[in-house]
Design a protein around this motif. Structure first.
Motif, PDB file in Angstrom:
ATOM      1  N   ILE A   1      -6.756  -3.832   9.767  1.00  0.00           N
ATOM      2  CA  ILE A   1      -5.661  -3.155   9.070  1.00  0.00           C
ATOM      3  C   ILE A   1      -5.314  -3.886   7.779  1.00  0.00           C
ATOM      4  O   ILE A   1      -5.128  -3.273   6.723  1.00  0.00           O
ATOM      5  CB  ILE A   1      -4.426  -3.055   9.996  1.00  0.00           C
ATOM      6  CG1 ILE A   1      -4.723  -2.115  11.169  1.00  0.00           C
ATOM      7  CG2 ILE A   1      -3.214  -2.553   9.221  1.00  0.00           C
ATOM      8  CD1 ILE A   1      -3.668  -2.131  12.251  1.00  0.00           C
ATOM      9  N   ALA A   2      -5.242  -5.217   7.865  1.00  0.00           N
ATOM     10  CA  ALA A   2      -4.892  -6.022   6.694  1.00  0.00           C
ATOM     11  C   ALA A   2      -6.028  -6.024   5.672  1.00  0.00           C
ATOM     12  O   ALA A   2      -5.788  -5.869   4.457  1.00  0.00           O
ATOM     13  CB  ALA A   2      -4.565  -7.445   7.123  1.00  0.00           C
ATOM     14  N   GLN A   3      -7.262  -6.187   6.139  1.00  0.00           N
ATOM     15  CA  GLN A   3      -8.407  -6.285   5.236  1.00  0.00           C
ATOM     16  C   GLN A   3      -8.588  -5.031   4.396  1.00  0.00           C
ATOM     17  O   GLN A   3      -8.895  -5.107   3.198  1.00  0.00           O
ATOM     18  CB  GLN A   3      -9.680  -6.558   6.030  1.00  0.00           C
ATOM     19  CG  GLN A   3     -10.935  -6.683   5.157  1.00  0.00           C
ATOM     20  CD  GLN A   3     -12.178  -6.986   5.969  1.00  0.00           C
ATOM     21  OE1 GLN A   3     -12.120  -7.187   7.192  1.00  0.00           O
ATOM     22  NE2 GLN A   3     -13.324  -7.034   5.306  1.00  0.00           N
ATOM     23  N   TYR A   4      -8.379  -3.872   5.022  1.00  0.00           N
ATOM     24  CA  TYR A   4      -8.624  -2.614   4.315  1.00  0.00           C
ATOM     25  C   TYR A   4      -7.336  -1.910   3.882  1.00  0.00           C
ATOM     26  O   TYR A   4      -7.382  -0.768   3.440  1.00  0.00           O
ATOM     27  CB  TYR A   4      -9.473  -1.698   5.198  1.00  0.00           C
ATOM     28  CG  TYR A   4     -10.829  -2.294   5.497  1.00  0.00           C
ATOM     29  CD1 TYR A   4     -11.785  -2.444   4.491  1.00  0.00           C
ATOM     30  CD2 TYR A   4     -11.159  -2.759   6.773  1.00  0.00           C
ATOM     31  CE1 TYR A   4     -13.019  -3.013   4.742  1.00  0.00           C
ATOM     32  CE2 TYR A   4     -12.394  -3.333   7.044  1.00  0.00           C
ATOM     33  CZ  TYR A   4     -13.319  -3.459   6.018  1.00  0.00           C
ATOM     34  OH  TYR A   4     -14.547  -4.030   6.280  1.00  0.00           O
ATOM     35  N   ASP A   5      -6.203  -2.610   4.016  1.00  0.00           N
ATOM     36  CA  ASP A   5      -4.918  -2.088   3.547  1.00  0.00           C
ATOM     37  C   ASP A   5      -4.659  -0.684   4.095  1.00  0.00           C
ATOM     38  O   ASP A   5      -4.351   0.256   3.358  1.00  0.00           O
ATOM     39  CB  ASP A   5      -4.893  -2.083   2.012  1.00  0.00           C
ATOM     40  CG  ASP A   5      -3.497  -1.825   1.453  1.00  0.00           C
ATOM     41  OD1 ASP A   5      -2.520  -2.120   2.167  1.00  0.00           O
ATOM     42  OD2 ASP A   5      -3.383  -1.325   0.315  1.00  0.00           O
TER      43      ASP A   5
ATOM     44  N   MET B   1      -9.107  -2.400  -7.916  1.00  0.00           N
ATOM     45  CA  MET B   1      -8.250  -1.868  -6.849  1.00  0.00           C
ATOM     46  C   MET B   1      -8.620  -0.415  -6.550  1.00  0.00           C
ATOM     47  O   MET B   1      -8.877   0.368  -7.453  1.00  0.00           O
ATOM     48  CB  MET B   1      -6.782  -1.959  -7.250  1.00  0.00           C
ATOM     49  CG  MET B   1      -5.806  -1.517  -6.160  1.00  0.00           C
ATOM     50  SD  MET B   1      -4.074  -1.732  -6.675  1.00  0.00           S
ATOM     51  CE  MET B   1      -3.999  -3.514  -6.769  1.00  0.00           C
ATOM     52  N   SER B   2      -8.649  -0.085  -5.256  1.00  0.00           N
ATOM     53  CA  SER B   2      -9.040   1.259  -4.869  1.00  0.00           C
ATOM     54  C   SER B   2      -8.022   2.294  -5.340  1.00  0.00           C
ATOM     55  O   SER B   2      -6.818   2.054  -5.333  1.00  0.00           O
ATOM     56  CB  SER B   2      -9.171   1.322  -3.341  1.00  0.00           C
ATOM     57  OG  SER B   2      -9.327   2.660  -2.913  1.00  0.00           O
ATOM     58  N   ASN B   3      -8.519   3.454  -5.740  1.00  0.00           N
ATOM     59  CA  ASN B   3      -7.644   4.558  -6.108  1.00  0.00           C
ATOM     60  C   ASN B   3      -7.408   5.502  -4.948  1.00  0.00           C
ATOM     61  O   ASN B   3      -6.809   6.562  -5.114  1.00  0.00           O
ATOM     62  CB  ASN B   3      -8.230   5.322  -7.295  1.00  0.00           C
ATOM     63  CG  ASN B   3      -7.964   4.625  -8.604  1.00  0.00           C
ATOM     64  OD1 ASN B   3      -6.935   3.964  -8.754  1.00  0.00           O
ATOM     65  ND2 ASN B   3      -8.875   4.748  -9.544  1.00  0.00           N
ATOM     66  N   ILE B   4      -7.921   5.151  -3.759  1.00  0.00           N
ATOM     67  CA  ILE B   4      -7.714   5.964  -2.560  1.00  0.00           C
ATOM     68  C   ILE B   4      -7.142   5.069  -1.466  1.00  0.00           C
ATOM     69  O   ILE B   4      -7.728   4.035  -1.116  1.00  0.00           O
ATOM     70  CB  ILE B   4      -9.025   6.620  -2.099  1.00  0.00           C
ATOM     71  CG1 ILE B   4      -9.534   7.581  -3.179  1.00  0.00           C
ATOM     72  CG2 ILE B   4      -8.819   7.351  -0.771  1.00  0.00           C
ATOM     73  CD1 ILE B   4     -10.861   8.223  -2.869  1.00  0.00           C
ATOM     74  N   LYS B   5      -6.012   5.452  -0.930  1.00  0.00           N
ATOM     75  CA  LYS B   5      -5.348   4.698   0.126  1.00  0.00           C
ATOM     76  C   LYS B   5      -5.511   5.439   1.459  1.00  0.00           C
ATOM     77  O   LYS B   5      -5.414   6.669   1.505  1.00  0.00           O
ATOM     78  CB  LYS B   5      -3.867   4.521  -0.188  1.00  0.00           C
ATOM     79  CG  LYS B   5      -3.605   3.793  -1.508  1.00  0.00           C
ATOM     80  CD  LYS B   5      -4.175   2.387  -1.480  1.00  0.00           C
ATOM     81  CE  LYS B   5      -3.925   1.657  -2.784  1.00  0.00           C
ATOM     82  NZ  LYS B   5      -4.518   0.304  -2.794  1.00  0.00           N
TER      83      LYS B   5
END
Length: 216
Positions: free
Chosen positions: A19-23, A1-5
């Motif tokens: 939008i959904a794919q890259y949260d 899981m990415s640590n950068i949103k």
């Protein structure tokens, strides 16, 4: 899981799938049309906006998201992902105060937030945002993501064509007299978003051939 949103605003042109794919979290601007206030992309979609604008007695007015809306978005992400950083990437500061509102909200949030001015809008705003989102999912660091976002930003450009001068007059970019004369003479205008993120008129001519030449 990415640590950068990734957080952005609704001036961007992203598909629901992206939008959904890259949260990606999208904070909406507000749009006022004939006294009614809408949330861009929430209570008013793009096709509806164009229809309502064509029927409106006055030019619609947009407003940047409030500091409170940004802070709420940041805090929600921080609560769900307390170990994550946030990269908040926004509409050009030459066109809106959105990125400045994001900066002020960042100072009020407990989350670790970096803001980024895309110096663009619409799909050209999306290019560095998508590049950042893809790298974030791949586990890149904030420094690596920012370097790539700056590179993509420098290579992204927006070009605008105005077939009518009415909205330029209503928005105060052109005098009423100049607008009337321009429309009578069938003057068309081509513009771009310059390196400072502001709209710059770069071409004028009579008729659609002038616009076609500018678009080429």
């Amino acid at each position: 899981m990415s640590n950068i949103k990734i957080v952005t605003d609704s001036a961007i042109a992203l598909t629901p799938e992206e939008i959904a794919q890259y949260d990606i979290t999208v904070v909406p601007l507000t749009v006022q049309i004939d006294g009614v206030v809408y949330e861009d992309g929430v209570t008013l979609q793009r096709d509806e906006f164009l229809e309502k604008m064509s029927k409106s007695d006055t030019l619609p007015q947009t407003s940047q998201p409030s500091i409170g809306k940004f802070q709420a978005a940041y805090d929600a992400i921080h609560q769900q992902y307390p170990e994550s950083e946030i990269l908040s990437m926004h509409l050009s500061s030459g066109l809106s105060g959105t990125v400045h509102a994001a900066e002020q909200a960042a100072a009020l949030s407990a989350a670790k937030i970096t803001t980024f001015d895309t110096l663009n809008a619409d799909r050209a705003e999306a290019f560095p945002v998508l590049a950042a989102a893809k790298m974030a999912q791949a586990g890149a660091s904030m420094a690596e993501i920012l370097a790539e976002a700056e590179k993509v930003r420098s290579e992204s450009h927006t070009f605008l064509s105005f077939t009518s001068l009415d909205n330029m007059v209503a928005g105060g970019r052109l005098s009423k007299t100049s607008g009337i004369i321009g429309n009578l003479l069938n003057i068309k205008v081509g513009a771009t978003v310059d390196q400072t993120g502001s709209v710059e008129v770069v071409a004028k001519g009579r008729g659609m051939k002038a616009i076609a030449k500018f678009n080429d």
